[in-house]
Design an enzyme around this catalytic site. Structure first.
Site, PDB file in Angstrom:
ATOM      1  N   HIS A   8       0.830  -1.203   0.000  1.00 15.53           N
ATOM      2  CA  HIS A   8       0.000   0.000   0.000  1.00 15.53           C
ATOM      3  C   HIS A   8       0.865   1.254   0.000  1.00 15.53           C
ATOM      4  O   HIS A   8       0.644   2.195  -0.765  1.00 15.53           O
ATOM      5  CB  HIS A   8      -0.912  -0.033   1.232  1.00 15.53           C
ATOM      6  CG  HIS A   8      -1.789   1.168   1.339  1.00 15.53           C
ATOM      7  ND1 HIS A   8      -1.429   2.270   2.068  1.00 15.53           N
ATOM      8  CD2 HIS A   8      -2.962   1.459   0.755  1.00 15.53           C
ATOM      9  CE1 HIS A   8      -2.368   3.190   1.947  1.00 15.53           C
ATOM     10  NE2 HIS A   8      -3.313   2.715   1.167  1.00 15.53           N
ATOM     11  N   CYS A  62      33.654   3.530 -26.543  1.00 17.19           N
ATOM     12  CA  CYS A  62      32.857   3.470 -25.313  1.00 17.19           C
ATOM     13  C   CYS A  62      33.592   4.055 -24.112  1.00 17.19           C
ATOM     14  O   CYS A  62      33.164   3.875 -22.981  1.00 17.19           O
ATOM     15  CB  CYS A  62      32.423   2.036 -25.030  1.00 17.19           C
ATOM     16  SG  CYS A  62      33.803   0.915 -24.760  1.00 17.19           S
TER      17      CYS A  62
HETATM   18  C1  PEP Z   1      38.202   2.166 -21.545  1.00 23.83           C
HETATM   19  O1  PEP Z   1      39.300   1.703 -21.220  1.00 23.83           O
HETATM   20  O2  PEP Z   1      38.038   3.227 -22.169  1.00 23.83           O
HETATM   21  C2  PEP Z   1      36.981   1.431 -21.192  1.00 23.83           C
HETATM   22  C3  PEP Z   1      35.800   1.790 -21.639  1.00 23.83           C
HETATM   23  O3  PEP Z   1      37.116   0.402 -20.291  1.00 23.83           O
HETATM   24  P1  PEP Z   1      37.309   0.608 -18.711  1.00 23.83           P
HETATM   25  O4  PEP Z   1      37.101   2.074 -18.426  1.00 23.83           O
HETATM   26  O5  PEP Z   1      36.288  -0.252 -18.070  1.00 23.83           O
HETATM   27  O6  PEP Z   1      38.699   0.148 -18.509  1.00 23.83           O
END
Ligand code: PEP
Ligand code: MG
Length: 800
Positions: A421, A752
């Site tokens: 609830h 990334c």
């Molecule tokens: C990087 O090295 O840029 C990466 C994305 O991996 P991590 O930061 O996990 O080492």
């Protein structure tokens, strides 16, 4: 509706259009019995009294003048709410049944009993107010329900109590706030065959995620015994999350999450006979077990999906399992009204920037953070003591608490799950809440300044003192499309659904080690070689964490697969790139039981990490568990959008050995469409890019490590921070070079690392190099998407 009777109708004679005569609850039971039976959705049989039965009861007992005058006196302040309510309810309970109505109810009851082969069957007697459960009046549970009612006298008595419950104090004040006329509403009674869930379990379910509105999952809450304990939030139930899009494939088990709740009590039939039901503590075996088996979870989820499809909107349902026959039933369904009305185009992000020690923690409801002063309240009767805008701390809540909850800034409870609830009402009121803390009423005290945070995933925290936080609001409408894919870096399964509304092209980096440290906490080799763990505390912790699993490694495999599955499901069917674990040895050693299996290294950053571990004897069996989790994700849960990625792969020889180990563990590149990527984060990856491209489907540039290793700067050294620069020409040369090499080789290439998340302009450079995708943290998604669109536009305009 067609009926020979005047005051009653079988459920199968009712449908959605009958809300004015039988209220939302009974109309929807009728609708389901009539239309969803062929889909296999089981609803217990029963009948409803019509609004005319209530009106005739009121008329024949001459109750209208009394109701009118009590309401007027209360509105004028001559008497208080409690007096007005009591007066009216007593009058109902003194009332006598008009002969034809009682005769019909008892005749239908006799027929229902015959249908179940007994003289007097056990029934649930439920209230369905004709203005209740309408889309804009969703506070269910204003009127009462009576369980395990048996025999004509008990039935008529319970029915009269249902009528009276139209005038509980909370129902009166609710109608007053919502502007309903007290003389116009009526009450329909639902008499429904009991499901013997006192001998099994029951609970509630939603056809969307109640926290985020993510509409591809069904959430099921389950506890032992009759369902009232879950609905009232008196127990911490099991919670199962099921992925709807894969429910039709009988070969799959798309269960994303199974959390075992404490389930401390249950409600059962009272065999002593003094009352119909009573609450008892559950056994240790019950608390340790899941209430539902996987097949049952999937069956309920399919029903939830079918019911949602039939009604054309997200639904909130109650289910029960019969312990005598093992059958499942839906006992109620109504539209979900909170998330389905929320904007899907706006994202508010709260971030805590300064906080004190944790005072208590529990389940986070909502996503907000706020600061304020605690008021501990034991009973809803103490409403006068509650200062407006305080943080309400209480053991548990029920509908009597709503007037106090409306005046609170946030709510913290000792007990209850996500569908208790307190949780439901907090969501409706838009308040942050932390439920199921266990002991907030003991640990927090009146007048204490605290910070309530629901912005850190599944768990909510109350911090001591007034902390600091920021709020960002972003509108997703009108975000420009881009040729370059913009993906997300996600590592927190609990927050994954929240980001599903971002128009991302998938997940470019899911760091497996984040899920291991948050959700699993144990070193995988401490599970495969448990006998070699000598530290007593670690042994104890491992035994506790792995309780209920087939064996210790199974804990790692299932918890990892389920954690990752939330991330993979949030963006399904778009690609979700999961990177195999990339802890450094010092981080692995910090996991439970890890110290025994990790060497001490002076330079873990360039030590035993990434690919080198996977084929080594030291870690090979740990890696096998990671592979089993990926197989469970792809083959059992069915999330074949999962791509795997190998981090820190120093040489071509390593690449070959890792691909070999993957194949030995059932993850052969290319089989069942499996793609394998490699991180490009070591200069050797750039130098030998064409040869790496022959071995993998794509690259993701890890600019964090690539910068560290190109410039020779420890990425964690604060003193050298100024030298760590992804925009240094040497690093940019590396990036530009590998993008070019990948393009020539026909391999996919993305990035990334952190750089574009922190500096959206950096994305412009990547676009100019011709990168395929950029993966960024969710909070920077909007800014990066915009700057990529601008860079692409500029390129088009300059014709480059
Ligand atoms: C990087 O090295 O840029 C990466 C994305 O991996 P991590 O930061 O996990 O080492
Ligand atoms: Mg890296």
């Amino acid at each position: 509706m067609t009926s020979e009777a005047t005051y009653t109708a079988w459920f199968e004679q009712l449908g959605r259009g009958d809300v004015p005569t039988v209220g939302g609850k009974n109309a929807s039971l009728g609708e389901m019995v009539r239309t969803l039976g062929e889909k296999g959705v089981s609803v217990p049989g029963g009948f409803a009294t019509l609004a005319s039965a209530y009106r005739t009861f009121v008329r024949d007992n001459d109750l209208t003048p009394l109701i009118a005058s009590a309401m007027t006196d209360w509105q004028k302040g001559v008497i208080d709410l409690a007096e007005a309510g009591t007066m009216i309810r007593k009058a109902f309970l003194r009332g006598s049944w008009p002969g034809p109505i009682a005769a019909e109810i008892l005749e239908f009851y006799a027929q229902l009993s015959r249908r179940y082969g007994v003289e007097a069957t056990d029934v649930a007697v439920r209230s369905s107010a004709t203005a209740e459960d309408l889309p804009d009046a969703s506070f269910a549970g204003q009127q009462e329900t009576f369980l395990n009612i048996r025999g004509p006298d008990a039935l008529l008595d319970a029915c009269r109590r249902c009528f009276a419950s139209l005038f509980t104090d909370r129902a009166i004040s609710y109608r007053q706030t919502k502007g309903f006329d007290h003389l116009q509403v009526a009450l329909s009674i639902g008499v429904q065959k009991m499901v013997r869930s006192d001998l099994a379990g029951s609970g509630v379910m939603f056809s969307i995620d109640t926290e985020t509105g993510f509409d591809k999952v069904v959430l099921i809450d389950a506890a032992w015994g009759l369902g009232e304990t879950v609905v009232q939030g008196q127990v911490d139930p099991d919670q199962y999350t099921v992925f709807k899009p894969l429910l039709d494939d009988a070969a799959l088990k798309p269960i994303l999450d199974k959390k075992r709740g404490a389930k401390a009590i249950k409600m059962i039939y009272d065999s002593t006979g003094s009352r119909p039901v009573r609450q008892v503590p559950t056994s240790r075996a019950e608390r340790d077990a899941f209430v539902l088996a996987d097949g049952e979870i999937l069956r309920l989820a399919r029903w939830a999906r079918d019911i949602e499809r039939h009604y054309g909107c997200p639904m909130d349902m109650e289910w029960a399992k019969d312990g005598e026959t093992g059958e499942l039933f839906i006992v109620q369904a109504r539209p979900e009204t909170v998330q389905s009305r929320r904007s899907l185009t706006e994202v508010r992000t709260y971030s805590i920037t300064g906080k004190g020690p944790v005072a208590v923690k529990g389940l986070a409801i909502g996503e907000a953070v706020l600061t304020g002063r605690v008021k501990v309240i034991e009973s809803a009767r103490d409403i006068a003591d509650f200062p407006d805008g305080a943080i309400l701390v209480t053991s548990t809540t029920d509908p009597d608490w709503v007037p106090i909850m409306k005046r609170a800034a946030a709510i913290v409870t000792d007990h209850g799950g996500r569908t208790s609830h307190a949780a439901i009402v907090s969501r409706e009121l838009g308040l942050p809440a932390i439920v199921g803390t266990g002991d907030a009423t003991h640990r927090l005290h009146d007048g204490q300044d605290v910070t309530v945070s629901c912005a850190e995933g599944d768990q909510g925290f109350v911090y001591e003192g007034i902390g600091a936080f920021t709020v960002d609001t972003t509108t997703l409408e009108d975000l420009p499309p881009t040729r370059t894919e913009v993906m997300l870096n996600l590592g927190n399964p609990a927050a994954a659904f929240r980001w599903a509304k971002l128009p991302a092209d998938g997940v470019g980096l899911a760091r497996m080690e984040f899920v291991i440290s948050n959700a699993i906490k144990v070193h995988p080799v401490a599970l495969t070689r448990f006998d070699a763990v000598t530290d007593e505390d670690a042994r104890k912790a491992i035994v506790a964490l792995t309780r209920g699993y087939a064996d210790k490694p199974a804990y790692f495999v299932e918890a990892l697969a389920r954690g990752l599955s939330r991330i993979a499901a949030a963006f399904h069917p778009k690609p979700v790139i999961i990177r195999m674990s990339d802890f450094k040895t010092n981080e692995y050693a910090g996991l439970i039981g890890g110290a025994a299996f990790e060497p001490h290294e002076e330079n873990p950053m360039i030590g035993f990490r990434g690919a080198s571990r996977y084929y080594s004897d030291r870690y090979r069996d740990g890696f096998a568990l990671e592979c089993r989790a990926i197989r469970m994700l792809r083959e059992e849960i069915g999330l074949t959008n999962v791509v795997i990625m190998i981090p820190f792969c120093r040489s071509l020889g390593e690449a070959d050995r890792v691909l070999q180990v993957l194949a030995e563990n059932g993850l052969e590149r290319g089989r069942n469409g499996l793609q394998v990527y490699v991180m490009c984060e070591i200069p050797s990856n750039v130098i030998l890019a064409p040869a790496f491209a022959e071995r993998f489907d794509g690259f993701s540039i890890g600019s964090n490590d690539l910068t560290q290793l190109t410039l020779g700067v420890d990425r964690d050294a604060g003193d050298l921070a100024a030298l760590f620069d992804e925009e240094d020409p040497a690093v940019k040369w590396m990036i530009g070079h590998v993008i070019e090499a990948a393009r020539i080789a026909g391999a996919k290439i993305g990035l990334c690392g952190q750089a574009p998340s922190d500096r959206p302009d950096f994305a412009g450079f990547l676009v100019d190099c011709g990168i395929d995708s950029v993966s960024v943290t969710p909070d920077s998604f909007v800014a990066v998407k915009k700057s990529i669109a601008a860079a692409e536009k500029k390129r088009r305009e300059t014709g480059s």
